[in-house]
Design an enzyme around this catalytic site. Structure first.
Site, PDB file in Angstrom:
ATOM      1  N   GLY A  49      -0.649  12.622 -10.032  1.00  0.00           N
ATOM      2  CA  GLY A  49       0.058  13.293  -8.941  1.00  0.00           C
ATOM      3  C   GLY A  49      -0.724  13.439  -7.659  1.00  0.00           C
ATOM      4  O   GLY A  49      -0.283  14.132  -6.742  1.00  0.00           O
ATOM      5  N   GLY A  53      -1.580   7.344 -10.673  1.00  0.00           N
ATOM      6  CA  GLY A  53      -0.717   6.163 -10.576  1.00  0.00           C
ATOM      7  C   GLY A  53      -0.621   5.769  -9.113  1.00  0.00           C
ATOM      8  O   GLY A  53      -1.325   4.889  -8.618  1.00  0.00           O
ATOM      9  N   ARG A  54       0.218   6.527  -8.391  1.00  0.00           N
ATOM     10  CA  ARG A  54       0.448   6.272  -6.972  1.00  0.00           C
ATOM     11  C   ARG A  54      -0.841   6.149  -6.167  1.00  0.00           C
ATOM     12  O   ARG A  54      -0.985   5.248  -5.341  1.00  0.00           O
ATOM     13  CB  ARG A  54       1.273   7.441  -6.411  1.00  0.00           C
ATOM     14  CG  ARG A  54       1.746   7.242  -4.989  1.00  0.00           C
ATOM     15  CD  ARG A  54       2.277   8.553  -4.404  1.00  0.00           C
ATOM     16  NE  ARG A  54       3.196   9.223  -5.303  1.00  0.00           N
ATOM     17  CZ  ARG A  54       4.511   8.991  -5.351  1.00  0.00           C
ATOM     18  NH1 ARG A  54       5.052   8.132  -4.529  1.00  0.00           N
ATOM     19  NH2 ARG A  54       5.285   9.638  -6.202  1.00  0.00           N
ATOM     20  N   ARG A 105      13.504   4.823  -2.821  1.00  0.00           N
ATOM     21  CA  ARG A 105      12.846   6.119  -2.616  1.00  0.00           C
ATOM     22  C   ARG A 105      13.414   6.916  -1.430  1.00  0.00           C
ATOM     23  O   ARG A 105      13.529   8.133  -1.530  1.00  0.00           O
ATOM     24  CB  ARG A 105      11.328   5.944  -2.493  1.00  0.00           C
ATOM     25  CG  ARG A 105      10.707   5.387  -3.787  1.00  0.00           C
ATOM     26  CD  ARG A 105       9.184   5.413  -3.776  1.00  0.00           C
ATOM     27  NE  ARG A 105       8.659   6.751  -3.754  1.00  0.00           N
ATOM     28  CZ  ARG A 105       8.171   7.372  -2.683  1.00  0.00           C
ATOM     29  NH1 ARG A 105       8.106   6.745  -1.532  1.00  0.00           N
ATOM     30  NH2 ARG A 105       7.743   8.597  -2.758  1.00  0.00           N
ATOM     31  N   CYS A 128      25.798  -2.094  -0.397  1.00  0.00           N
ATOM     32  CA  CYS A 128      27.087  -1.513  -0.044  1.00  0.00           C
ATOM     33  C   CYS A 128      27.087  -0.001  -0.199  1.00  0.00           C
ATOM     34  O   CYS A 128      27.910   0.557  -0.931  1.00  0.00           O
ATOM     35  CB  CYS A 128      28.177  -2.155  -0.888  1.00  0.00           C
ATOM     36  SG  CYS A 128      28.215  -3.937  -0.649  1.00  0.00           S
ATOM     37  N   TYR A 185       5.890   2.656  -7.439  1.00  0.00           N
ATOM     38  CA  TYR A 185       7.291   3.038  -7.612  1.00  0.00           C
ATOM     39  C   TYR A 185       8.222   2.233  -6.713  1.00  0.00           C
ATOM     40  O   TYR A 185       9.250   2.742  -6.266  1.00  0.00           O
ATOM     41  CB  TYR A 185       7.476   4.557  -7.392  1.00  0.00           C
ATOM     42  CG  TYR A 185       6.570   5.373  -8.295  1.00  0.00           C
ATOM     43  CD1 TYR A 185       6.795   5.428  -9.667  1.00  0.00           C
ATOM     44  CD2 TYR A 185       5.445   6.040  -7.790  1.00  0.00           C
ATOM     45  CE1 TYR A 185       5.947   6.136 -10.511  1.00  0.00           C
ATOM     46  CE2 TYR A 185       4.597   6.750  -8.623  1.00  0.00           C
ATOM     47  CZ  TYR A 185       4.855   6.796  -9.975  1.00  0.00           C
ATOM     48  OH  TYR A 185       4.010   7.489 -10.802  1.00  0.00           O
TER      49      TYR A 185
HETATM   50  C1  LIG Z   1       4.180   9.834 -13.424  1.00  0.00           C
HETATM   51  C2  LIG Z   1       3.079  10.394 -14.202  1.00  0.00           C
HETATM   52  C3  LIG Z   1       1.764  10.216 -13.778  1.00  0.00           C
HETATM   53  C4  LIG Z   1       1.390   9.550 -12.470  1.00  0.00           C
HETATM   54  O1  LIG Z   1       1.828  10.236 -11.363  1.00  0.00           O
HETATM   55  P1  LIG Z   1       1.382   9.732  -9.892  1.00  0.00           P
HETATM   56  O2  LIG Z   1       2.095  10.639  -8.983  1.00  0.00           O
HETATM   57  O3  LIG Z   1       1.831   8.330  -9.763  1.00  0.00           O
HETATM   58  O4  LIG Z   1      -0.100   9.863  -9.837  1.00  0.00           O
HETATM   59  C5  LIG Z   1       0.751  10.679 -14.599  1.00  0.00           C
HETATM   60  N1  LIG Z   1       1.026  11.304 -15.772  1.00  0.00           N
HETATM   61  C6  LIG Z   1       2.297  11.499 -16.204  1.00  0.00           C
HETATM   62  C7  LIG Z   1       2.530  12.168 -17.485  1.00  0.00           C
HETATM   63  C8  LIG Z   1       3.359  11.064 -15.436  1.00  0.00           C
HETATM   64  O5  LIG Z   1       4.601  11.283 -15.860  1.00  0.00           O
END
Ligand SMILES: *Cc1c(COP(=O)(O)O)cnc(C)c1O
Length: 436
Positions: free
Chosen positions: A256, A300-301, A336, A365, A395
């Site tokens: 996150g 992730g992001r 998004r 559309c 994403y």
């Molecule tokens: C989506 C998710 C992440 C990654 O979140 P990011 O915002 O992309 O860093 C990590 N752990 C869990 C359990 C998630 O669902």
């Protein structure tokens, strides 16, 4: 040939400079072209077509390395859902990261990448019987259980001491968008800490002879800016560890970490996070007299978002009250804005000039198929122009659909002047294959 190409030595770029922190590392202007990973956007668009999702390998690897450097004592687990692609999973494996999957499908990609099961964690508030069986078959080292039903189901399916973590809802509000806030009470993820469900889940797992409790897990949301939210999470999770009376070897704080999408937005303070979380963890564990668990984090992001740039071709321009610039992609490759009101910067490649605000829309559309509102582009923007949108590595490929039966775009990896497809464009043949 443009003036800037004729006179590169004057150093006067017609276009404003690149926004800091949004584009892949090393992205620069050469004449009026935009160079990503040593390859010009104009050439990429000509060779691979548009829309095209460009991914800079060096940026992905640099971000992965930065997490390992900031927290050398932690296990860094890439959230595989943010950019599902075997080649990207291989980069993560080679950098020494672990991998999160949330379905049998993501696990299949991990297997295709040769990702070792000992370094895979499976998540999800719903795991079907197939998901759990696939995880057990592939030797996924840790399964994060999310409900009492799942504890019972996994307990019955698994044989020898399958390691599990428990998804806890710590009740921390990460102050982000409601659709991506996952740590507060009253939402679908995990076991509530406040209600006592988390403690009950710990006892249930310990009762299952075929399961072994390895750790506790939480994930408070996405685009989290405040390190204080993670500190508070650590305090609450260590409190739970101390009160449960069971040895907890691992504490997973989830991901996150925020990423800038627009000029002027700040990046996540990774070193501040590392220091403050480490300090809080050590302090709280000493206070409660429990051993310090191994820390896991799941970015992730923050690893892949800024490595991605999407190229679109302008197909039509409508001038009225507003100017609409319509491109050959849209909500099928980037839902998004429609999902979360996400905002993007947009740049015209190949030409400069006085700029005016326009609305960039997609080809689908739905009136809500808008990619970016009020973005400044050269006033003479016209069909055939090439647009580049940064911060599209996370994403985007993951959330893409083939709405209107528009094939999903390729993902093209660039590195040291070399471009290659790591996901090819979806063809009509691909589309037809599923219809019976
Ligand atoms: C989506 C998710 C992440 C990654 O979140 P990011 O915002 O992309 O860093 C990590 N752990 C869990 C359990 C998630 O669902």
């Amino acid at each position: 040939m443009t003036l800037a190409e004729l006179l590169p030595s004057t150093g006067c770029s017609i276009e404003p400079v690149l926004e800091e922190g949004l584009w892949p590392d090393g992205t620069h202007l050469a004449g009026s072209d935009l160079v990503i990973g040593g390859v010009g956007a104009t050439r990429l668009a000509a060779r691979f077509g548009t829309p095209c999702q460009v991914l800079d390998e060096a940026t992905v690897r640099n971000r992965a390395k930065a997490f390992l450097r900031a927290l050398p004592e932690a296990e860094v687990v890439f959230a595989g859902k943010s950019l599902p692609c075997p080649e990207v999973y291989r980069w993560m494996a080679s950098e020494g990261l672990s991998l999160d999957v949330s379905s049998a499908g993501e696990l299949a990609l991990a297997r295709a990448a040769g990702f070792p099961g000992q370094r895979i964690v499976m998540h999800g508030n719903v795991k079907t019987g197939e998901d759990l069986k696939a995880a057990l078959q592939h030797g996924v080292s840790r399964i994060v259980v999310d409900s009492f039903d799942e504890i019972a189901q996994l307990g019955a399916l698994s044989r020898h001491g399958q390691e599990v973590m428990i998804r806890v809802t710590p009740g921390v509000d990460a102050r982000t968008h409601a659709a991506i806030t996952t740590g507060v009470e009253d939402q679908k993820f995990g076991f509530s800490l406040a209600s006592g469900a988390a403690l009950e889940a710990i006892l249930r797992v310990v009762e299952q002879p075929s399961l072994r409790l390895t750790g506790l897990h939480c994930h408070i949301g996405s685009q989290v800016r405040h390190v204080a939210s993670y500190e508070e999470t650590v305090r609450r999770m260590v409190g739970l560890i101390a009160s449960c009376g069971v040895r907890v070897e691992q504490l997973d704080l989830g991901g996150g970490f925020c990423t800038p999408y627009l000029a002027g937005e700040s990046s996540f303070d990774l070193f501040g996070f590392a220091q403050r979380v480490r300090g809080t963890l050590n302090y709280e564990c000493a206070l409660h007299r429990v051993p310090v668990p191994k820390l896991l984090i799941e970015p992730g992001r923050s690893i892949v978002a800024n490595a991605g740039v999407t190229l679109y071709r302008v197909c039509a321009v409508k001038r009225g009250v507003r100017t609409f610039v319509a491109v050959d992609g849209g909500m099928s490759d980037n839902p998004r804005p429609a999902l979360y009101g996400a905002k993007y910067a947009v740049r015209l490649v190949g030409r400069g000039g006085a700029r005016k605000p326009v609305t960039v829309v997609g080809r689908h559309c739905e009136a809500g198929d808008v990619l970016a509102e009020d973005v400044p582009l050269p006033a003479d923007v016209h069909a055939g122009d090439l647009l580049a949108v940064p911060v599209t590595g996370a994403y985007h490929h993951a959330l893409a659909s083939n709405y209107n039966q528009v094939g999903r775009p390729p993902v093209v990896a660039v590195r040291d002047g070399v471009a290659r497809q790591v996901v090819r464009r979806e063809t009509e043949e691909d589309l037809l294959r599923r219809y019976v």
